[in-house]
Design an enzyme around this catalytic site. Structure first.
Site, PDB file in Angstrom:
ATOM      1  CG  LEU A  30      -2.042  -1.169   1.248  1.00 20.58           C
ATOM      2  CD1 LEU A  30      -2.753  -1.105   2.615  1.00 20.58           C
ATOM      3  CD2 LEU A  30      -2.561  -1.092   0.130  1.00 20.58           C
ATOM      4  CG  HIS A  31       0.859   3.619  -3.229  1.00 23.42           C
ATOM      5  ND1 HIS A  31      -0.139   4.370  -3.404  1.00 23.42           N
ATOM      6  CD2 HIS A  31       1.029   2.546  -4.062  1.00 23.42           C
ATOM      7  CE1 HIS A  31      -0.685   3.608  -4.376  1.00 23.42           C
ATOM      8  NE2 HIS A  31       0.081   2.699  -5.203  1.00 23.42           N
ATOM      9  CG  HIS A  34      -3.105   1.417  -2.306  1.00 17.77           C
ATOM     10  ND1 HIS A  34      -1.847   1.224  -2.341  1.00 17.77           N
ATOM     11  CD2 HIS A  34      -3.906   0.477  -3.374  1.00 17.77           C
ATOM     12  CE1 HIS A  34      -1.340   0.323  -3.543  1.00 17.77           C
ATOM     13  NE2 HIS A  34      -2.649  -0.111  -4.051  1.00 17.77           N
ATOM     14  CD  GLN A  58      -5.745  -7.918 -11.245  1.00 23.26           C
ATOM     15  OE1 GLN A  58      -6.709  -8.262 -10.852  1.00 23.26           O
ATOM     16  NE2 GLN A  58      -5.322  -6.834 -11.349  1.00 23.26           N
ATOM     17  CD  GLN A 150      -8.414  -1.822 -11.961  1.00 21.18           C
ATOM     18  OE1 GLN A 150      -7.699  -2.628 -12.092  1.00 21.18           O
ATOM     19  NE2 GLN A 150      -8.378  -1.074 -10.621  1.00 21.18           N
ATOM     20  CB  VAL A 173      -2.056   9.919  -4.512  1.00 17.84           C
ATOM     21  CG1 VAL A 173      -1.026  10.380  -3.716  1.00 17.84           C
ATOM     22  CG2 VAL A 173      -3.532  10.182  -4.045  1.00 17.84           C
ATOM     23  CG  MET A 181       2.184   7.659  -4.791  1.00 19.44           C
ATOM     24  SD  MET A 181       1.847   7.857  -3.307  1.00 19.44           S
ATOM     25  CE  MET A 181       2.780   9.414  -2.752  1.00 19.44           C
ATOM     26  CB  SER A 182       2.482   2.594  -9.545  1.00 19.48           C
ATOM     27  OG  SER A 182       2.273   1.079  -9.814  1.00 19.48           O
ATOM     28  CB  SER A 183       2.384  -1.724  -6.030  1.00 22.07           C
ATOM     29  OG  SER A 183       1.303  -1.308  -5.121  1.00 22.07           O
TER      30      SER A 183
END
Ligand code: AMP
Length: 281
Positions: A30-31, A34, A58, A150, A173, A181-183
Site C-alpha cells: 500500500l501507498h 490506496h 488478471q 479498469q 495521488v 504512485m504505484s506498487s
C-alpha cells in the site's frame, strides 16, 4: 481492526454489519494512493472493508505475478493506523477453489489499450471485483482514477449486470515530481526512477496544449511522443486520446476525453492518464 483470510470469516463479519459499508479493493503493497481511497470510504461509510489480493487471473503468462511486491505486515499496520474496520486477505485457493470456471467477460471497452496489451487482464479484473463485491455487499466501492480503463470496465460491468453498488473514483495521488504512485514503482532502478516523471510531464503537455486550444489528438500525441523520446530509457507502448466513456480513439477532441499512456522502463511497465478538459482535482 478485524482481519480475515477466509470467505467464511468475512461472510460472518459482513452478516453482522448494518449501515453503509464501503469496500476498497487493492493488491496490497500500500501507498498513499490506496490510503486516499480508504480515507474516502471512512469519511463516507459506517464500515470500511479493505481487500488485499494479488489476483492471479488478471496477470498474463510472463507478467509479474510472481514478483509482484507484497508486504502484508506493513499493509496491516498502515490500515490499522488509517482506521480501516476490516481487512480481507484471502489466498488464491480461497478465492478460486478447484473447479472454479465461471468468469466475467467484459465487452469492447476492455479490448483496447490495456486490454490489447494484456489479453485477458480485464476478464480477471472484472471477475475478482464482482466476487469481492458479492462477498462484502457494500453500498459503496472506491477505485482510483490512476487505473482509468479498469474504472471504466468496472463501471460498465456494474451497469450491465445491475450490481447494486455506487462507485466513487478518486484522483491519482502523485510523488512530489509528478510520478503516479504505484506498487510497481518499487521495481525501478535509480536511473529508471529518474526518467519516470516524463510520463507526468507528457500528460501536463497534453493538458496545456488542450487549454491553449489544440483539439487535434494526433498533434498532441506527436508532441507527447517527442517529449518521451528525450528519455532514452523509456519505451512508449501506446499513447491514446480516447472518448472518456467508451474509450474509442478520437480523431477530434469535442467531448470529454482521456489521455492515457503505457511505457516500459527496463522490466517495468507503467501507466498513467489525465482527463481532458483537465479536472480541478
Ligand atoms: P492496486 O493495488 O494497484 O490494484 O490498486 C488498488 C486501487 O488503488 C485501484 O482502485 C487503483 O486505481 C487505486 N490506486 C492505485 N494507485 C493509485 C494512485 N496513485 N492514486 C490513487 N489511486 C490509486
Amino acid at each position: 481492526m478485524e482481519v480475515f483470510d477466509t470467505v467464511a470469516g468475512l461472510k460472518r463479519y459482513r452478516d453482522g454489519l448494518t449501515g453503509v459499508v464501503g469496500v476498497v479493493p487493492t493488491m496490497g503493497f500500500l501507498h498513499e494512493g490506496h490510503l486516499s481511497l480508504v480515507r474516502a470510504s471512512l469519511a463516507g461509510c459506517d464500515h470500511t472493508i479493505v481487500t488485499i489480493f494479488v489476483n492471479p487471473t488478471q496477470f498474463g503468462p510472463g507478467e509479474d505475478f510472481d514478483r509482484y511486491p507484497r508486504s502484508t505486515d506493513r499493509d496491516l499496520r498502515l490500515l490499522d493506523e488509517t482506521g480501516a474496520d476490516a481487512v480481507f486477505l484471502p489466498s488464491s485457493a480461497e478465492m478460486y477453489p478447484p473447479g472454479t470456471d465461471t468468469f466475467v467477460v467484459p465487452g469492447t471497452i476492455a479490448d483496447r489499450l490495456e486490454g490489447s496489451a494484456r489479453p485477458g487482464h480485464f476478464k480477471g479484473v472484472a471477475t475478482i471485483v464482482l466476487k469481492l463485491l458479492n462477498l462484502t455487499r457494500p453500498s459503496r466501492a472506491f477505485f482510483g482514477q490512476k487505473d482509468a480503463q479498469q474504472l471504466a470496465v468496472i463501471r460498465k460491468m456494474i451497469a450491465d449486470l445491475d450490481v447494486p453498488v455506487e462507485v466513487t473514483a478518486l484522483p491519482t495521488v502523485r510523488e512530489a515530481d509528478g510520478l503516479a504512485m504505484s506498487s510497481r514503482n518499487s521495481y525501478l532502478t535509480p536511473s529508471e526512477r529518474a526518467a519516470a516523471p516524463a510520463l507526468y510531464r507528457s500528460l501536463c503537455l497534453a493538458e496545456s496544449m488542450y487549454t491553449g486550444g489544440e483539439r487535434d489528438p494526433d498533434e498532441i500525441k506527436r508532441r507527447m511522443a517527442e517529449l518521451l523520446a528525450a528519455e532514452s530509457l523509456l519505451e512508449p507502448e501506446y499513447i491514446s486520446i480516447a472518448d472518456s466513456v467508451t474509450l474509442d480513439e478520437l480523431t477530434f477532441i469535442d467531448s470529454p476525453a482521456l489521455v492515457s499512456l503505457a511505457v516500459r522502463l527496463g522490466r517495468t511497465r507503467l501507466i498513467d492518464n489525465t482527463p481532458l478538459p483537465p479536472s480541478d482535482y
